[in-house]
Design an enzyme around this catalytic site. Structure first.
Site, PDB file in Angstrom:
ATOM      1  N   HIS A  40      10.019   8.360  -3.428  1.00  0.00           N
ATOM      2  CA  HIS A  40       8.672   7.820  -3.211  1.00  0.00           C
ATOM      3  C   HIS A  40       8.293   6.894  -4.382  1.00  0.00           C
ATOM      4  O   HIS A  40       8.384   7.284  -5.550  1.00  0.00           O
ATOM      5  CB  HIS A  40       7.642   8.948  -3.053  1.00  0.00           C
ATOM      6  CG  HIS A  40       6.325   8.423  -2.603  1.00  0.00           C
ATOM      7  ND1 HIS A  40       6.008   8.226  -1.277  1.00  0.00           N
ATOM      8  CD2 HIS A  40       5.253   7.970  -3.302  1.00  0.00           C
ATOM      9  CE1 HIS A  40       4.806   7.699  -1.177  1.00  0.00           C
ATOM     10  NE2 HIS A  40       4.321   7.531  -2.393  1.00  0.00           N
ATOM     11  N   ALA A  41       7.870   5.697  -4.055  1.00  0.00           N
ATOM     12  CA  ALA A  41       7.644   4.669  -5.075  1.00  0.00           C
ATOM     13  C   ALA A  41       6.544   5.068  -6.061  1.00  0.00           C
ATOM     14  O   ALA A  41       5.528   5.641  -5.668  1.00  0.00           O
ATOM     15  CB  ALA A  41       7.265   3.354  -4.403  1.00  0.00           C
TER      16      ALA A  41
ATOM     17  N   HIS B 294       2.673  -3.724  -4.965  1.00  0.00           N
ATOM     18  CA  HIS B 294       1.752  -2.604  -5.207  1.00  0.00           C
ATOM     19  C   HIS B 294       2.079  -1.938  -6.546  1.00  0.00           C
ATOM     20  O   HIS B 294       1.187  -1.721  -7.381  1.00  0.00           O
ATOM     21  CB  HIS B 294       1.891  -1.585  -4.053  1.00  0.00           C
ATOM     22  CG  HIS B 294       1.100  -0.339  -4.255  1.00  0.00           C
ATOM     23  ND1 HIS B 294      -0.177  -0.170  -3.745  1.00  0.00           N
ATOM     24  CD2 HIS B 294       1.375   0.810  -4.939  1.00  0.00           C
ATOM     25  CE1 HIS B 294      -0.633   1.022  -4.096  1.00  0.00           C
ATOM     26  NE2 HIS B 294       0.285   1.638  -4.817  1.00  0.00           N
ATOM     27  N   GLU B 295       3.347  -1.631  -6.752  1.00  0.00           N
ATOM     28  CA  GLU B 295       3.740  -0.932  -7.987  1.00  0.00           C
ATOM     29  C   GLU B 295       3.531  -1.812  -9.215  1.00  0.00           C
ATOM     30  O   GLU B 295       3.076  -1.342 -10.260  1.00  0.00           O
ATOM     31  CB  GLU B 295       5.206  -0.471  -7.907  1.00  0.00           C
ATOM     32  CG  GLU B 295       5.492   0.511  -6.777  1.00  0.00           C
ATOM     33  CD  GLU B 295       4.562   1.711  -6.755  1.00  0.00           C
ATOM     34  OE1 GLU B 295       4.020   2.081  -7.818  1.00  0.00           O
ATOM     35  OE2 GLU B 295       4.340   2.275  -5.673  1.00  0.00           O
TER      36      GLU B 295
ATOM     37  N   HIS C  18       0.123  -1.698 -10.589  1.00  0.00           N
ATOM     38  CA  HIS C  18      -0.116  -0.560 -11.492  1.00  0.00           C
ATOM     39  C   HIS C  18       0.331  -0.912 -12.913  1.00  0.00           C
ATOM     40  O   HIS C  18      -0.377  -0.661 -13.882  1.00  0.00           O
ATOM     41  CB  HIS C  18       0.688   0.657 -11.034  1.00  0.00           C
ATOM     42  CG  HIS C  18       0.141   1.369  -9.822  1.00  0.00           C
ATOM     43  ND1 HIS C  18      -1.155   1.810  -9.740  1.00  0.00           N
ATOM     44  CD2 HIS C  18       0.733   1.755  -8.655  1.00  0.00           C
ATOM     45  CE1 HIS C  18      -1.337   2.434  -8.569  1.00  0.00           C
ATOM     46  NE2 HIS C  18      -0.209   2.401  -7.892  1.00  0.00           N
TER      47      HIS C  18
ATOM     48  N   GLU D 131      -4.964   1.585  -7.326  1.00  0.00           N
ATOM     49  CA  GLU D 131      -4.162   1.407  -6.115  1.00  0.00           C
ATOM     50  C   GLU D 131      -4.414   0.052  -5.452  1.00  0.00           C
ATOM     51  O   GLU D 131      -3.577  -0.445  -4.702  1.00  0.00           O
ATOM     52  CB  GLU D 131      -4.470   2.536  -5.118  1.00  0.00           C
ATOM     53  CG  GLU D 131      -4.190   3.937  -5.631  1.00  0.00           C
ATOM     54  CD  GLU D 131      -2.736   4.147  -6.048  1.00  0.00           C
ATOM     55  OE1 GLU D 131      -1.866   3.402  -5.581  1.00  0.00           O
ATOM     56  OE2 GLU D 131      -2.485   5.047  -6.872  1.00  0.00           O
TER      57      GLU D 131
ATOM     58  N   HIS E  47       2.397  13.262  -1.209  1.00  0.00           N
ATOM     59  CA  HIS E  47       1.292  13.510  -2.132  1.00  0.00           C
ATOM     60  C   HIS E  47       0.813  14.960  -2.159  1.00  0.00           C
ATOM     61  O   HIS E  47       0.110  15.352  -3.081  1.00  0.00           O
ATOM     62  CB  HIS E  47       0.127  12.570  -1.814  1.00  0.00           C
ATOM     63  CG  HIS E  47       0.533  11.127  -1.894  1.00  0.00           C
ATOM     64  ND1 HIS E  47       1.397  10.552  -0.981  1.00  0.00           N
ATOM     65  CD2 HIS E  47       0.235  10.147  -2.789  1.00  0.00           C
ATOM     66  CE1 HIS E  47       1.602   9.282  -1.297  1.00  0.00           C
ATOM     67  NE2 HIS E  47       0.908   9.005  -2.394  1.00  0.00           N
TER      68      HIS E  47
ATOM     69  N   TYR F 120      -6.511   6.003  -2.032  1.00  0.00           N
ATOM     70  CA  TYR F 120      -5.948   4.966  -1.156  1.00  0.00           C
ATOM     71  C   TYR F 120      -6.965   4.507  -0.122  1.00  0.00           C
ATOM     72  O   TYR F 120      -6.980   3.348   0.277  1.00  0.00           O
ATOM     73  CB  TYR F 120      -4.676   5.467  -0.472  1.00  0.00           C
ATOM     74  CG  TYR F 120      -3.618   5.913  -1.449  1.00  0.00           C
ATOM     75  CD1 TYR F 120      -2.933   4.997  -2.241  1.00  0.00           C
ATOM     76  CD2 TYR F 120      -3.310   7.255  -1.597  1.00  0.00           C
ATOM     77  CE1 TYR F 120      -1.965   5.407  -3.150  1.00  0.00           C
ATOM     78  CE2 TYR F 120      -2.343   7.679  -2.504  1.00  0.00           C
ATOM     79  CZ  TYR F 120      -1.677   6.752  -3.279  1.00  0.00           C
ATOM     80  OH  TYR F 120      -0.731   7.167  -4.181  1.00  0.00           O
TER      81      TYR F 120
HETATM   82  O1  X8Z Z   1       1.935   6.389  -2.473  1.00  0.00           O
HETATM   83  C1  X8Z Z   1       1.707   5.200  -2.356  1.00  0.00           C
HETATM   84  C2  X8Z Z   1       2.324   4.214  -3.339  1.00  0.00           C
HETATM   85  C3  X8Z Z   1       2.514   4.789  -4.682  1.00  0.00           C
HETATM   86  S1  X8Z Z   1       1.033   5.022  -5.531  1.00  0.00           S
HETATM   87  C4  X8Z Z   1       3.667   3.764  -2.824  1.00  0.00           C
HETATM   88  N1  X8Z Z   1       0.950   4.742  -1.333  1.00  0.00           N
HETATM   89  C5  X8Z Z   1       0.378   5.648  -0.338  1.00  0.00           C
HETATM   90  C6  X8Z Z   1       1.439   6.288   0.531  1.00  0.00           C
HETATM   91  O2  X8Z Z   1       2.588   5.837   0.521  1.00  0.00           O
HETATM   92  O3  X8Z Z   1       1.126   7.240   1.245  1.00  0.00           O
HETATM   93  C7  X8Z Z   1       0.575   3.356  -1.100  1.00  0.00           C
HETATM   94  C8  X8Z Z   1      -0.219   3.361   0.163  1.00  0.00           C
HETATM   95  C9  X8Z Z   1      -0.539   4.794   0.488  1.00  0.00           C
HETATM   96 ZN    ZN Z   2       0.079   3.269  -6.052  1.00  0.00          ZN
END
Ligand code: X8Z
Ligand code: ZN
Length: 612
Positions: free
Chosen positions: A353-354, A383-384, A387, A411, A511, A521
């Protein structure tokens, strides 16, 4: 009396930290000082300075341990991470507990803000107890590893990673295969259920020790408004976006019904969750080819452009960096390229997960991804990087202000840049030969809506579920029932196979085991349109917002950077004002951006019966 004893303990504790080879009379002197301790501005400043120095140092160690555990999952890295995290949490809790000594004392705005951050800023607080802190930390490391290593095995020698299954959900039209993968991925999470229950119980107790009713209230205390006002504000924004979401849902259901037939997608009611192109049905852009406007042959997609131009994963990152450079941000340090994880290692387990990292509050910035050469990851890279540039912008702030204005801002920053990845921009950097004609705009907007509008109810419900778990409204024996009640209510999607309390579907989303709050988000998806609108005004763009790109504009970059440099030093409303000229969260920027697609969806839906 109670207060005095506490101060004395604090001084002994400090003494333990700095070494106790002091002379007896010094100790006597300190004891005397403690008995006369006063809680005023000066003592607050001294306390905060010590807390900031101490936590910054411990935080750095934890960050390195966490990097190790996320990029090389094994029992040793988990052991080290868990130990580091335990020590950091305990220390943070001990400082947080002292904040109440200054309750009611008139302090400078900065000191009060830091005190608030110290008290409410721990995501999973433990009680001030070695054993409980260790248990909480162990659970966190374990669940994160369970998620990272998770696979679905069809049989003894045929296993699939989340990445592989996500690819299938994104591109397949075989509902049975997609159902198998949807269900298969969710087999990783039932073993997390008991751990989650325990984790929530310990962290709730920790929140209560810090004076919060429960962890839900604590999480909602970080928004420069009361925890209840925050919920009201979210609901208000959701109500603005709901008509758009309902229109999109209606059209998508009708189109999927045409593709799959009544048996698979009933013409009314909820949409089966495995057919929306994403493991959690959180964004739907991958099914664009199935639901696009008939007369709009969107003439490019970024996945194809990446393949045509032969861009490597590293090229994709450099392209992202170049966008930020064009705005006037300094290039990333060489160590970023040396130390980041861009691709999935062949020989070890990692958390794919990024995420974006700041290891030393100076220059050791990194991203951790398992980049695939496709459009989704092209956006995720931006997106990254958002940050990372934010982290660098606020590095000069004192430790407790090194963060974004609120967590949504962090975010939203990279996503704001992604909104500028328009056809014109792609042409400018040589990825696209010709800018598509204006008649293609509707297709472009539809695709954006499938990503941005579809996300909103999901962005809302993930933490609605956690808040209800933390405040006791959802009991452990109803974890899955509570989850699906929210998914059905807000997203209008349904599980494709029966679910029960033998399942723990929240755990199949990063998450939840990864302990990352999610309301951020929801905020970010709204804020990014406010930021985009404001920056487009700065560049003097006239025309529909979906065609605006801020690429190459130093004024826009300076404005964004100035907001980022504020860090968390001021209420987020001030940062919002500085960037957009308005102090509030306001979904109208998002609604305006999508107005043409809403109009078109309403026409399409005119004869349909919508809702679920
Ligand atoms: O978790 C993330 C990022 C890292 S902060 C990739 N996002 C959420 C997800 O993937 O559920 C970005 C959008 C929503
Ligand atoms: Zn993020």
């Amino acid at each position: 009396m109670r207060q005095r004893r506490k101060v004395f303990l604090f001084l002994m504790f400090t003494c333990l930290l700095v070494g106790c080879d002091k002379k007896a009379e010094q100790a006597d002197l300190k004891a005397t000082e403690a008995s006369t301790a006063v809680y005023d501005q000066a003592s607050a400043d001294a306390f905060l300075a010590e807390a900031e120095a101490d936590l910054a140092q411990l935080g750095q160690f934890s960050a390195h341990a966490a990097w190790l555990a996320a990029t090389y999952i094994n029992m040793d890295s988990q052991f080290v991470e868990s130990r580091a995290n335990k020590e950091f949490t305990l220390k943070a809790v001990q400082y947080a507990m002292q904040v109440k000594n200054w309750d009611g004392v008139e302090l400078s705005e900065d000191a009060r803000r830091k005190m608030d951050a110290l008290r409410a800023g721990i995501t999973f607080p433990s009680p001030n107890d070695e054993a409980l802190a260790a248990e909480l930390s162990d659970i966190g490391s374990k669940m994160q590893a369970m998620y990272g290593e998770g696979k679905y095995c069809r049989n003894d020698d045929e296993c699939f990673t989340l990445m592989e299954m996500s690819d299938t959900l994104a591109t397949s039209s075989d509902p049975e295969l997609m159902k198998e993968f949807w269900e298969g991925w969710r087999k990783i999470s039932p073993p997390m259920r008991e751990l989650y229950e325990r984790q929530a119980a310990i962290a709730n107790a920790g929140a209560q020790d810090l004076g919060f009713e429960n962890l839900s209230v604590m999480w909602r205390s970080n928004y420069d408004m009361s925890p209840d006002e925050f919920v009201v504000d979210m609901e208000k924004q959701w109500q603005k976006i709901k008509p758009l979401y309902e229109a999109l849902h209606c059209h998508v259901r009708a189109k999927l019904n045409e593709v799959y037939g009544d048996e698979v997608v009933p013409p009314a009611g909820k949409i089966p969750a495995h057919l929306l192109g994403n493991m959690w049905a959180q964004t739907w852009e991958n099914i664009y080819p199935k639901v696009k406007p008939d007369n709009s042959e969107k003439s490019y997609n970024i996945t194809d452009l990446i393949a045509q131009k032969g861009l490597t994963e590293m090229d994709m990152v450099r392209t992202g960096e170049a966008f930020f450079s064009s705005l006037g941000f300094d290039p990333l340090p060489e160590t970023f390229y040396e130390r980041s994880q861009f691709t999935k290692p062949r020989d070890r387990e990692v958390v794919c997960h990024a995420s974006a990292w700041d290891l030393d509050d100076k220059d050791d910035l990194r991203i951790k991804m398992c980049i695939q050469r496709n459009e989704e990851d092209f956006y995720t890279i931006h997106h990254e990087l958002g940050h990372n540039y934010y982290q660098r912008a606020y590095k000069h702030q004192p430790m407790l202000f090194r963060g974004s204005a609120n967590d949504g801002f962090h975010e939203a920053s990279g996503d704001t840049i992604s909104l500028s990845i328009t056809p014109r921009y792609l042409k400018e950097i040589g990825l696209l030969e010709e800018e598509p004609p204006a008649s293609e705009d509707l297709g472009y907007l539809m695709k954006q809506a499938l990503e941005k509008i579809a996300f909103i109810p999901w962005g809302m419900l993930v933490d609605k579920w956690r808040w209800q778990v933390f405040n006791g409204e959802i009991k452990p024996e109803d974890y899955n029932k509570g989850w699906w009640a929210l998914r059905e209510q807000y997203q209008g999607v349904a599980a494709p196979v029966a679910r029960s309390e033998d399942d723990f579907d929240p755990g199949a989303k990063y998450h939840i085991p990864g302990n990352t709050p999610y309301a951020r988000y929801f905020l970010a998806f709204i804020q990014q349109f406010q930021f985009h609108r404001a920056l487009c005004e700065t560049v003097g763009f006239e025309g529909p917002l979906h065609r605006c790109t801020i690429y190459g504009n130093k004024d826009a970059g300076a404005k964004l950077k100035a907001m980022m440099e504020m860090g968390a030093s001021r209420p987020w409303q001030e940062a919002m004002q500085a960037l957009t000229g308005q102090p509030d969260l306001d979904a109208s920027a998002m609604v305006d951006y999508f107005a043409p697609v809403k109009e078109w969806l309403d026409e399409q839906n005119a004869e349909r019966s919508c809702g679920w």
